[in-house]
Motif scaffolding. Structure first.
Motif, PDB file in Angstrom:
ATOM      1  N   ALA A   1      -5.977  -9.968  56.914  1.00  0.00           N
ATOM      2  CA  ALA A   1      -6.862  -9.176  57.773  1.00  0.00           C
ATOM      3  C   ALA A   1      -8.165  -8.834  57.059  1.00  0.00           C
ATOM      4  O   ALA A   1      -9.254  -8.980  57.620  1.00  0.00           O
ATOM      5  CB  ALA A   1      -6.147  -7.901  58.221  1.00  0.00           C
ATOM      6  N   LEU A   2      -8.056  -8.380  55.820  1.00  0.00           N
ATOM      7  CA  LEU A   2      -9.260  -8.010  55.082  1.00  0.00           C
ATOM      8  C   LEU A   2     -10.132  -9.224  54.780  1.00  0.00           C
ATOM      9  O   LEU A   2     -11.362  -9.129  54.772  1.00  0.00           O
ATOM     10  CB  LEU A   2      -8.884  -7.295  53.785  1.00  0.00           C
ATOM     11  N   ALA A   3      -9.495 -10.369  54.523  1.00  0.00           N
ATOM     12  CA  ALA A   3     -10.270 -11.586  54.276  1.00  0.00           C
ATOM     13  C   ALA A   3     -11.075 -11.969  55.510  1.00  0.00           C
ATOM     14  O   ALA A   3     -12.248 -12.384  55.409  1.00  0.00           O
ATOM     15  CB  ALA A   3      -9.339 -12.721  53.870  1.00  0.00           C
ATOM     16  N   ILE A   4     -10.482 -11.837  56.694  1.00  0.00           N
ATOM     17  CA  ILE A   4     -11.205 -12.137  57.934  1.00  0.00           C
ATOM     18  C   ILE A   4     -12.388 -11.194  58.093  1.00  0.00           C
ATOM     19  O   ILE A   4     -13.502 -11.616  58.446  1.00  0.00           O
ATOM     20  CB  ILE A   4     -10.250 -12.036  59.142  1.00  0.00           C
ATOM     21  N   VAL A   5     -12.175  -9.908  57.816  1.00  0.00           N
ATOM     22  CA  VAL A   5     -13.268  -8.933  57.909  1.00  0.00           C
ATOM     23  C   VAL A   5     -14.402  -9.317  56.964  1.00  0.00           C
ATOM     24  O   VAL A   5     -15.582  -9.315  57.343  1.00  0.00           O
ATOM     25  CB  VAL A   5     -12.762  -7.514  57.599  1.00  0.00           C
ATOM     26  N   ALA A   6     -14.053  -9.644  55.724  1.00  0.00           N
ATOM     27  CA  ALA A   6     -15.079  -9.995  54.727  1.00  0.00           C
ATOM     28  C   ALA A   6     -15.847 -11.246  55.149  1.00  0.00           C
ATOM     29  O   ALA A   6     -17.076 -11.305  55.036  1.00  0.00           O
ATOM     30  CB  ALA A   6     -14.426 -10.209  53.364  1.00  0.00           C
TER      31      ALA A   6
END
Length: 476
Positions: A8-13
């Motif tokens: 999830a955080l990778a997608i946000v970044a």
């Protein structure tokens, strides 16, 4: 296999960095003088201005605050539907007039408007300082929303505060390079993501859990009928609060320094009129965030205080795959960061132009003014981070705090067009009186007779402005 928090955080970044790269590529050949950097060369057409204004207006409050207010209070959240419609009606007539003054006199900031219309450099400098101070809670609003989103996207496994600081510094560096035109390009991507996420929140969630949005409302009516009606009269968040808050928010809608920058960036007055007709399109999507808040209240009840702003995102976290959470959180992150970029630019520009330049004669050439504005963008960002770290309030509280202050500029702006007898002393005294009433009432969370504190302050502002204007020499 990648852990869900990382996914999830990778997608946000990726989404945030991709948006910034796209915007930087779009403006890489634009020469950044003050006109271009601060007001986009006064060349934005209808569509480009539409996405810029929507990018500034529909923020993390749209994404989290509306759902949170619906979750905790129910019907009072409907005020967001009313004040936007009223604001666009005001904007149809007011913003072309402001644009014309800005175009004819080469204005760059909202403080420039006050200095010109009231022939008072002292008033212009004072307005610049006050506008700078007032945007801090609005920036803090975006940071509070971003923290919630990153914490949920990381499933609580990472330090969201540190992530917010990193993301915001990256954003500040983006604004340093790209100016208002870069913000407008980033708003294009932001709007696509946000509209998709809002449709998901307001349609997919109630459909999955209740069969349809209608069935969700049937459940709310059966279990919590009080959530669908406003409290009577002067009760907390009652009809009096509702009406006064709608009026306060609508009147102050275009008074922020970033709004003046956006208005000045328009190609023509007709461009602004067309935008006033097109922007209500977004109001329909706000309804879907109310659906999301009501759905979350049924699915995951019991949240209190600032936790209510997490309501619908917690539903996504608990019941959907991590990649869905990442996409929804990405939309929310852009809804926080893109408006914050316009706020940083506006805060830096009023200090550069009206305080450093006009008051102290520093950085008066185009090159020096552009560079100082860029440096101040970074300083404003660091200041906003510091303030945010020590002041944690709900997203709705921060938004209303901003409107309590920024709306106090409206009487002076409107009077400058409609009442030639208004004086600089009158406008200044009205602003001071409005803030003197709004700040203590808002700080103590007092709403006399149920009336929004900022609206009472606005009335005091008007009375004092008229009285002092009549008692001071007529302007020439």
């Amino acid at each position: 296999m990648i852990a869900p928090p990382t996914t999830a955080l990778a997608i946000v970044a990726i989404v945030i960095l991709g948006t910034i790269v796209l915007a930087l590529l779009a403006v890489r050949r634009v020469k950044m003088d003050p006109q271009q950097y601060i007001v986009g060369g006064r060349s934005f057409g209808t569509i480009f201005l539409w996405v810029l204004l929507a990018g500034e207006i529909y923020t993390t409050f749209t994404f989290l605050g509306i759902a949170g207010l619906s979750y905790s209070q129910g019907a009072p959240a409907f005020y967001v539907m009313a004040y936007g419609a009223c604001a666009y009606t005001i904007g149809y007539f007011l913003t072309p007039a402001i644009w014309r003054v800005g175009k004819e006199n080469n204005l760059l900031t909202g403080a420039d408007f006050f200095e010109l219309r009231f022939n008072s450099r002292a008033l212009g400098v004072a307005v610049a300082v006050l506008q700078f101070v007032m945007i801090v809670p609005y920036v803090a609003l975006q940071l509070s929303g971003l923290q919630i989103l990153l914490r949920i996207a990381g499933y609580g496994a990472y330090d969201a505060t540190a992530s917010v600081c990193i993301a915001f510094i990256v954003l500040a560096l983006f604004v340093f390079s790209a100016g208002l035109r870069g913000t407008a390009w980033a708003s294009v991507v932001k709007d696509v993501f946000v509209l998709g996420a809002v449709i998901f929140a307001g349609v997919a969630i109630p459909t999955r859990f209740f069969g349809s949005p209608k069935a969700m409302f049937d459940r709310v009516l059966a279990l919590h009928p009080q959530m669908l009606t406003l409290p009577h009269g002067s009760a907390i968040h009652g009809t009096v609060w509702f009406a006064s808050t709608v009026l306060l928010s609508a009147i102050g809608f275009y008074m922020g320094p970033h709004s003046f920058n956006a208005v000045y960036s328009a190609r023509s007055g007709d461009t602004l009129r067309r935008n006033a007709m097109l922007l209500p399109f977004y109001q329909g999507f706000l309804t879907l965030m109310i659906f999301a808040g009501f759905s979350a209240a049924l699915i995951n009840p019991g949240l209190k205080g600032t936790a209510v702003d997490q309501s619908f995102m917690l539903v996504v976290q608990h019941y959907y795959p991590s990649w869905v959470l990442g996409l929804i959180a990405s939309a929310g992150a852009l809804a926080a960061l893109i408006p914050a970029s316009a706020l940083l630019l506006a805060g830096a520009s009023v200090i550069t132009k009206n305080v450093a330049g006009d008051a102290f004669g520093i950085a008066t050439s185009d090159a020096a003014r552009t560079m100082l504005t860029r440096v101040l963008v970074l300083i404003v960002a660091l200041l906003a981070l510091m303030v945010w770290l020590v002041a944690q309030r709900t997203v709705v509280e921060l938004l209303l705090l901003y409107y309590n202050g920024i709306t106090q500029f409206a009487p002076g702006v409107v009077a400058s067009f409609l009442w030639r007898r208004v004086t600089a002393w009158g406008a200044a005294a009205g602003i001071v009186a409005g803030l003197a009433v709004a700040i203590p009432l808002a700080a103590m969370n007092i709403a006399p007779l149920g009336i929004n504190a900022g609206f009472i302050a606005l009335l005091a502002n008007v009375v004092v402005m008229i009285g002092v204007s009549l008692a001071t020499p007529r302007p020439f």
